[in-house]
Design a protein around this motif. Structure first.
Motif, PDB file in Angstrom:
ATOM      1  N   LYS A 342      38.759  58.695  21.651  1.00 52.23           N
ATOM      2  CA  LYS A 342      38.986  57.563  22.550  1.00 52.23           C
ATOM      3  C   LYS A 342      37.659  57.199  23.202  1.00 52.23           C
ATOM      4  CE  LYS A 342      43.879  58.481  23.570  1.00 52.23           C
ATOM      5  NZ  LYS A 342      44.879  58.701  24.652  1.00 52.23           N
ATOM      6  N   GLU A 343      37.711  56.358  24.209  1.00 48.27           N
ATOM      7  CA  GLU A 343      36.493  55.882  24.846  1.00 48.27           C
ATOM      8  C   GLU A 343      35.718  57.028  25.490  1.00 48.27           C
ATOM      9  OE1 GLU A 343      37.703  54.285  29.124  1.00 48.27           O
ATOM     10  OE2 GLU A 343      38.945  53.403  27.552  1.00 48.27           O
ATOM     11  N   VAL A 344      34.400  56.893  25.536  1.00 49.04           N
ATOM     12  CA  VAL A 344      33.511  57.892  26.127  1.00 49.04           C
ATOM     13  C   VAL A 344      33.221  57.467  27.565  1.00 49.04           C
ATOM     14  CG1 VAL A 344      31.429  59.237  25.799  1.00 49.04           C
ATOM     15  CG2 VAL A 344      32.521  58.149  23.833  1.00 49.04           C
ATOM     16  N   CYS A 345      33.448  58.391  28.500  1.00 46.07           N
ATOM     17  CA  CYS A 345      33.366  58.050  29.921  1.00 46.07           C
ATOM     18  C   CYS A 345      32.083  58.533  30.597  1.00 46.07           C
ATOM     19  CB  CYS A 345      34.562  58.643  30.670  1.00 46.07           C
ATOM     20  SG  CYS A 345      36.168  58.165  30.025  1.00 46.07           S
ATOM     21  N   SER A 346      31.472  59.615  30.110  1.00 46.30           N
ATOM     22  CA  SER A 346      30.330  60.199  30.809  1.00 46.30           C
ATOM     23  C   SER A 346      29.396  60.852  29.808  1.00 46.30           C
ATOM     24  CB  SER A 346      30.799  61.231  31.845  1.00 46.30           C
ATOM     25  OG  SER A 346      31.639  62.198  31.232  1.00 46.30           O
ATOM     26  N   VAL A 347      28.143  61.027  30.203  1.00 43.43           N
ATOM     27  CA  VAL A 347      27.141  61.636  29.334  1.00 43.43           C
ATOM     28  C   VAL A 347      26.051  62.244  30.219  1.00 43.43           C
ATOM     29  CG1 VAL A 347      25.777  59.519  29.121  1.00 43.43           C
ATOM     30  CG2 VAL A 347      25.692  61.246  27.306  1.00 43.43           C
ATOM     31  N   THR A 348      25.483  63.371  29.765  1.00 43.19           N
ATOM     32  CA  THR A 348      24.384  64.009  30.497  1.00 43.19           C
ATOM     33  C   THR A 348      23.545  64.811  29.519  1.00 43.19           C
ATOM     34  OG1 THR A 348      23.837  65.369  32.426  1.00 43.19           O
ATOM     35  CG2 THR A 348      25.625  66.145  31.038  1.00 43.19           C
ATOM     36  N   TRP A 349      22.274  65.073  29.897  1.00 45.62           N
ATOM     37  CA  TRP A 349      21.339  65.849  29.089  1.00 45.62           C
ATOM     38  C   TRP A 349      21.207  67.253  29.647  1.00 45.62           C
ATOM     39  CZ3 TRP A 349      18.800  64.221  24.662  1.00 45.62           C
ATOM     40  CH2 TRP A 349      18.840  62.851  24.378  1.00 45.62           C
ATOM     41  N   HIS A 350      20.921  68.187  28.749  1.00 39.98           N
ATOM     42  CA  HIS A 350      20.572  69.542  29.183  1.00 39.98           C
ATOM     43  C   HIS A 350      19.168  69.519  29.772  1.00 39.98           C
ATOM     44  CE1 HIS A 350      19.554  73.851  28.865  1.00 39.98           C
ATOM     45  NE2 HIS A 350      20.859  74.039  28.957  1.00 39.98           N
ATOM     46  N   PRO A 351      18.905  70.279  30.856  1.00 38.74           N
ATOM     47  CA  PRO A 351      17.585  70.197  31.504  1.00 38.74           C
ATOM     48  C   PRO A 351      16.443  70.804  30.693  1.00 38.74           C
ATOM     49  CG  PRO A 351      18.950  71.860  32.550  1.00 38.74           C
ATOM     50  CD  PRO A 351      19.844  71.119  31.602  1.00 38.74           C
ATOM     51  N   VAL A 352      16.737  71.603  29.665  1.00 38.94           N
ATOM     52  CA  VAL A 352      15.684  72.287  28.908  1.00 38.94           C
ATOM     53  C   VAL A 352      15.666  71.843  27.449  1.00 38.94           C
ATOM     54  CG1 VAL A 352      14.795  74.518  28.142  1.00 38.94           C
ATOM     55  CG2 VAL A 352      15.780  74.286  30.438  1.00 38.94           C
ATOM     56  N   HIS A 353      16.814  71.888  26.790  1.00 40.67           N
ATOM     57  CA  HIS A 353      16.886  71.628  25.356  1.00 40.67           C
ATOM     58  C   HIS A 353      17.379  70.206  25.074  1.00 40.67           C
ATOM     59  CE1 HIS A 353      17.223  76.195  24.996  1.00 40.67           C
ATOM     60  NE2 HIS A 353      16.124  75.858  24.349  1.00 40.67           N
ATOM     61  N   PRO A 354      17.094  69.692  23.869  1.00 39.26           N
ATOM     62  CA  PRO A 354      17.584  68.349  23.511  1.00 39.26           C
ATOM     63  C   PRO A 354      19.064  68.366  23.159  1.00 39.26           C
ATOM     64  CG  PRO A 354      16.348  69.295  21.690  1.00 39.26           C
ATOM     65  CD  PRO A 354      16.206  70.258  22.838  1.00 39.26           C
ATOM     66  N   ILE A 355      19.872  68.749  24.115  1.00 38.38           N
ATOM     67  CA  ILE A 355      21.327  68.808  23.943  1.00 38.38           C
ATOM     68  C   ILE A 355      21.954  67.755  24.840  1.00 38.38           C
ATOM     69  CG2 ILE A 355      23.382  70.200  24.403  1.00 38.38           C
ATOM     70  CD1 ILE A 355      21.892  72.614  23.477  1.00 38.38           C
ATOM     71  N   LEU A 356      22.872  67.014  24.265  1.00 38.92           N
ATOM     72  CA  LEU A 356      23.582  65.964  24.982  1.00 38.92           C
ATOM     73  C   LEU A 356      25.049  66.360  25.069  1.00 38.92           C
ATOM     74  CD1 LEU A 356      22.770  63.152  26.099  1.00 38.92           C
ATOM     75  CD2 LEU A 356      23.602  62.190  23.959  1.00 38.92           C
ATOM     76  N   VAL A 357      25.644  66.167  26.232  1.00 31.72           N
ATOM     77  CA  VAL A 357      27.063  66.479  26.433  1.00 31.72           C
ATOM     78  C   VAL A 357      27.760  65.208  26.890  1.00 31.72           C
ATOM     79  CG1 VAL A 357      28.729  67.919  27.644  1.00 31.72           C
ATOM     80  CG2 VAL A 357      26.501  68.851  27.051  1.00 31.72           C
ATOM     81  N   SER A 358      28.890  64.912  26.267  1.00 29.47           N
ATOM     82  CA  SER A 358      29.646  63.709  26.602  1.00 29.47           C
ATOM     83  C   SER A 358      31.100  64.059  26.865  1.00 29.47           C
ATOM     84  CB  SER A 358      29.561  62.683  25.459  1.00 29.47           C
ATOM     85  OG  SER A 358      30.079  63.236  24.254  1.00 29.47           O
ATOM     86  N   GLY A 359      31.718  63.294  27.738  1.00 31.01           N
ATOM     87  CA  GLY A 359      33.132  63.479  28.074  1.00 31.01           C
ATOM     88  C   GLY A 359      33.918  62.233  27.758  1.00 31.01           C
ATOM     89  N   GLY A 360      35.107  62.406  27.167  1.00 29.63           N
ATOM     90  CA  GLY A 360      35.920  61.272  26.754  1.00 29.63           C
ATOM     91  C   GLY A 360      37.202  61.139  27.533  1.00 29.63           C
ATOM     92  N   SER A 361      37.882  60.014  27.334  1.00 30.27           N
ATOM     93  CA  SER A 361      39.125  59.753  28.051  1.00 30.27           C
ATOM     94  C   SER A 361      40.276  60.588  27.511  1.00 30.27           C
ATOM     95  CB  SER A 361      39.484  58.268  27.959  1.00 30.27           C
ATOM     96  OG  SER A 361      39.679  57.891  26.608  1.00 30.27           O
ATOM     97  N   GLU A 362      40.117  61.204  26.338  1.00 29.40           N
ATOM     98  CA  GLU A 362      41.149  62.099  25.826  1.00 29.40           C
ATOM     99  C   GLU A 362      41.033  63.497  26.410  1.00 29.40           C
ATOM    100  OE1 GLU A 362      37.774  62.642  22.821  1.00 29.40           O
ATOM    101  OE2 GLU A 362      38.480  61.205  24.315  1.00 29.40           O
ATOM    102  N   GLY A 363      40.016  63.726  27.260  1.00 29.73           N
ATOM    103  CA  GLY A 363      39.814  65.033  27.882  1.00 29.73           C
ATOM    104  C   GLY A 363      38.876  65.939  27.128  1.00 29.73           C
TER     105      GLY A 363
END
Length: 476
Positions: A342-363
């Motif tokens: 479903k739709e993506v609601c939030s996104v953030t980067w890890h402070p050290v590594h090139p890792i991206l984390v995203s949160g969706g409306s499906e939980g």
């Protein structure tokens, strides 16, 4: 020869004891009962008496339970010691899949070339307020010891960053809190709400000032690198730049054709990026208020933006179920991240590594590794858009929209805030952990049976420190 006879027997004259001489005497005592039995009996009696007193006073008996603690200070100390004595500059002890090797689990900064050590996929704790309401925003305090959340009831809630229990609560706004951010120095907090009001707070939660910043809801707030200014994005389709010290409006940026849902200031430069309901992303010069570039890659509302720590990449989350990463050095799309249902609601980067984390409306909470192209990609150009799959997936992290998520400044903890009224904490996997959810697509966290205790002693405020990195990192 004459023989000398002593006048007194030898045992009648006391002699001073020699220093350091020990004489065993324990064997002279009779057998003693095990001390643990008595201690347990006394402890049980104390609990029973305390429960009886509470029942006599008409209060409910709170169940005593130990708090789980996730503390990175031990690993930071071992890492600082290893840096002095390791044979080479790249040496790190080998991690083996067994619980005893947890002592070799160092902070994320120790594994510069191994981003898999920073995937926070292990569920730790769920924190909820007594009055349940959706949690819109979450952030770590600058020193990394507490977590601050803002809810639709207008309340700030402070949670302990080690034991994750409730500390204090404050009615900060009269309407839903939509955005807040600490200054880079950590000395102030600026927040904005559904009615367009902006407020300043000190670290002890003392409200300094408040004024009407926009006519409609403010959806985003971001500080400049020197904390002298900050930008706000609103549903009135404008972005406004404010002078922080005197709360003065300096410039209004107009150009979006619909609600502006997010705005982020570059970590080190005079550059703004904004996302709107008109499906576009715009880059702005805050000095002149002009649009530098516009991107139309998304097919639906751009709901969240995040700059990488080095400022070279910007990630965008949209209602078109994708996360896109752009390289501003070439102003090209670097990759498209598809995995949300479903739709993506939030996104953030890890402070050290090139890792991206995203949160969706499906939980779901998905981890993406941007360090290299997918093995299936045959393109050799670094600026040809590729499609990535998630490195790790928590498909049932929440029961509803994940509105906000943020990493601890050291990168070993992840906090997520959701529309299901909960704030959840996630840590890195432990070596040899049989309950790992890394490869299974994620397990649903246990149901919240008991509310977090808010009858504890309230903490009136909290201290502040340097931006992003706590004093623990200064020893490196």
């Amino acid at each position: 020869m004459s023989c000398t006879v002593p006048l007194l027997p030898s045992g009648s004259i006391p002699r001073p004891p020699s220093l350091g001489q020990w004489t065993p005497k324990k064997y002279l005592l009779g057998p003693q009962p095990p001390p643990t039995t008595d201690d347990d009996h006394v402890r049980v009696q104390e609990h029973e008496m305390a429960a009886a007193r509470q029942l006599a006073d008409g209060k409910t008996v709170m169940k005593t339970r130990s708090r789980r603690t996730i503390d990175c200070n031990g690993g930071m100390g071992r890492w600082a010691l290893l840096r002095k004595h390791r044979p080479t500059s790249t040496y790190v002890p080998c991690m083996r899949p067994a619980p005893p090797y947890i002592i070799n689990l160092f902070p994320s900064v120790a594994y510069a070339s191994n981003s898999s050590t920073s995937l926070c996929t292990k569920f730790i704790h769920t924190s909820t307020n007594k009055i349940r309401c959706p949690v819109n925003v979450v952030t770590w305090t600058p020193e990394g010891r507490r977590v601050l959340t803002g809810s639709t009831s207008g309340e700030f809630t402070l949670w302990n960053g080690l034991t994750f229990n409730f500390e204090t609560i404050l009615q900060a706004h009269d309407s839903a809190v939509r955005a807040f951010q600490f200054t880079h120095s950590g000395a102030y907090l600026a927040s904005a709400d559904q009615s367009g009001i902006i407020k300043y707070f000190q670290p002890n939660m003392n409200n300094l000032t408040a004024w009407q910043g926009h006519r409609e809801a403010i959806r985003g707030l971001s500080f400049s690198p020197n904390d002298g200014r900050f930008a706000t994005a609103s549903d009135d389709s404008t972005i406004r730049i404010w002078a922080f010290e005197d709360s003065r409006e300096e410039r209004i940026l107009t150009g979006h054709g619909w609600d502006v849902k997010c705005v982020e200031w570059h970590p080190s430069k005079g550059l703004l990026v904004s996302g709107s309901k008109d499906n576009s992303m715009k880059f702005w010069d805050p000095r002149t208020g002009t649009v530098l570039s516009t991107l139309h890659q998304h097919k639906n509302t751009v709901q969240a933006l995040a700059w990488s720590p080095d400022g070279n990449l910007v990630a965008s989350a949209s209602r078109d179920q994708t996360v896109r990463v752009f390289d501003i050095r070439a102003m090209k799309e670097l990759c498209v991240l598809k995995g949300h249902k479903k739709e993506v609601c939030s996104v953030t980067w890890h402070p050290v590594h090139p890792i991206l984390v995203s949160g969706g409306s499906e939980g779901a909470v998905l981890h993406w590794d941007i360090s290299g192209p997918e093995p299936s990609s045959l393109s050799t150009s670094p600026y040809t858009s590729t499609t990535h799959g998630p490195r790790a997936a928590l498909s049932q992290a929440h029961d509803s929209n994940v509105w906000s998520l943020t990493f601890h400044p050291l990168g070993h903890l992840l906090v997520t805030a959701s529309n299901d009224h909960t704030t959840r904490f996630w840590s890195r996997e432990r070596p040899g952990d049989a309950t790992s959810v890394f490869s299974g697509g994620g397990e649903k966290p246990p149901e919240v049976v008991e509310m977090s205790g808010q009858d504890e002693e309230e903490v009136p405020g909290f201290s502040y420190g340097n931006r992003r990195w706590s004093l623990a990192l200064d020893v490196l």
